[in-house]
Design a protein around this motif. Structure first.
Motif, mmCIF file in Angstrom:
data_model
loop_
_atom_site.group_PDB
_atom_site.id
_atom_site.type_symbol
_atom_site.label_atom_id
_atom_site.label_comp_id
_atom_site.label_asym_id
_atom_site.label_seq_id
_atom_site.Cartn_x
_atom_site.Cartn_y
_atom_site.Cartn_z
ATOM 1 N N LYS A 270 -94.141 -86.999 26.046
ATOM 2 C CA LYS A 270 -92.882 -86.255 26.012
ATOM 3 C C LYS A 270 -92.584 -85.745 24.603
ATOM 4 N N SER B 280 -95.702 -83.310 23.140
ATOM 5 C CA SER B 280 -95.789 -82.022 23.825
ATOM 6 C C SER B 280 -94.601 -81.137 23.467
ATOM 7 N N THR B 281 -93.418 -81.749 23.322
ATOM 8 C CA THR B 281 -92.232 -80.989 22.917
ATOM 9 C C THR B 281 -92.369 -80.504 21.477
#
Length: 221
Positions: free
Chosen positions: A87, A90-91
């Protein structure tokens, strides 16, 4: 709850700011371990402040997701969840790729040379086995690109994510440096893309520069 006694306290800060800054640093570098119960009286004594700024610091740290507070019960350092790696990274990859894409269009030669110097420092730190100095240089490289993109939203969200990613990096850096030279090479490709004003290439290589270590770190944990 053991905490260091010989740390350097930042100057010209309020008691709350000093408490917040120091406790945050201890959580990020692992001095205060995931899941550890935080005792406000002990922290107050160690930091030379009253319990009120410690409790105020807890509130700020909870907003950042570094502690969980249960009124009337206890405050604990949040756990490092393995699945959070995907999370966060990737963000961050999307944010940093956008920053690189924007920067490629507006960067000037002097700024490119700044990035090249930082990447050289990054490479030298890796060769000499200075893992934490390498981490600092890597972050400096990315932070400069974010700054050059002149987008305050990218800067704000990146800074927030970086706090948590740095916690993961401290776990990662307890392991031998394996693919760090790959990151140096990717930085060089980003710099080359900037020289060519190639926004798409800068975007793609920057994204890869975060996705690859995300996968490596997930395997380690």
């Amino acid at each position: 709850m053991p905490v260091p006694k010989n740390f350097v306290s930042p100057a010209r800060m309020s008691a709350k700011e000093r408490a917040f800054s120091q406790i945050q640093r201890w959580i990020i570098d692992g001095t205060l371990q995931p899941g550890e119960k935080l005792i406000d009286a002990e922290l107050a004594e160690s930091l030379g402040v009253s319990r009120t700024p410690i409790r105020e610091a807890f509130q700020l740290l909870e907003v950042q997701g570094l502690v969980s507070t249960h009124p009337g019960k206890e405050t604990k350092v949040t756990e490092i969840e393995k699945d959070d790696i995907f999370k966060m990274y990737s963000t961050m990859a999307v944010l940093q790729a956008l920053a690189a894409e924007i920067t490629a269009k507006i960067i000037v030669p002097d700024q490119i040379e700044q990035l090249r110097a930082i990447n050289l420092e990054f490479a030298d730190s890796i060769k000499s086995g200075q893992a934490y100095q390498a981490m600092e240089a890597d972050e400096q490289f990315h932070n400069l690109i974010v700054e050059l993109s002149d987008n305050p939203y990218i800067a704000t969200f990146s800074a927030s994510l970086q706090i948590h990613i740095r916690r993961f990096k401290y776990v990662f850096l307890k392991q031998p440096i394996t693919a760090a030279q790959t990151s140096v090479d990717e930085h060089a490709r980003i710099i080359s893309a900037f020289e060519k004003k190639d926004s798409e290439l800068a975007h793609n290589v920057m994204k890869q520069n975060f996705i690859r270590p995300m996968q490596e770190l997930y395997e380690l944990l």
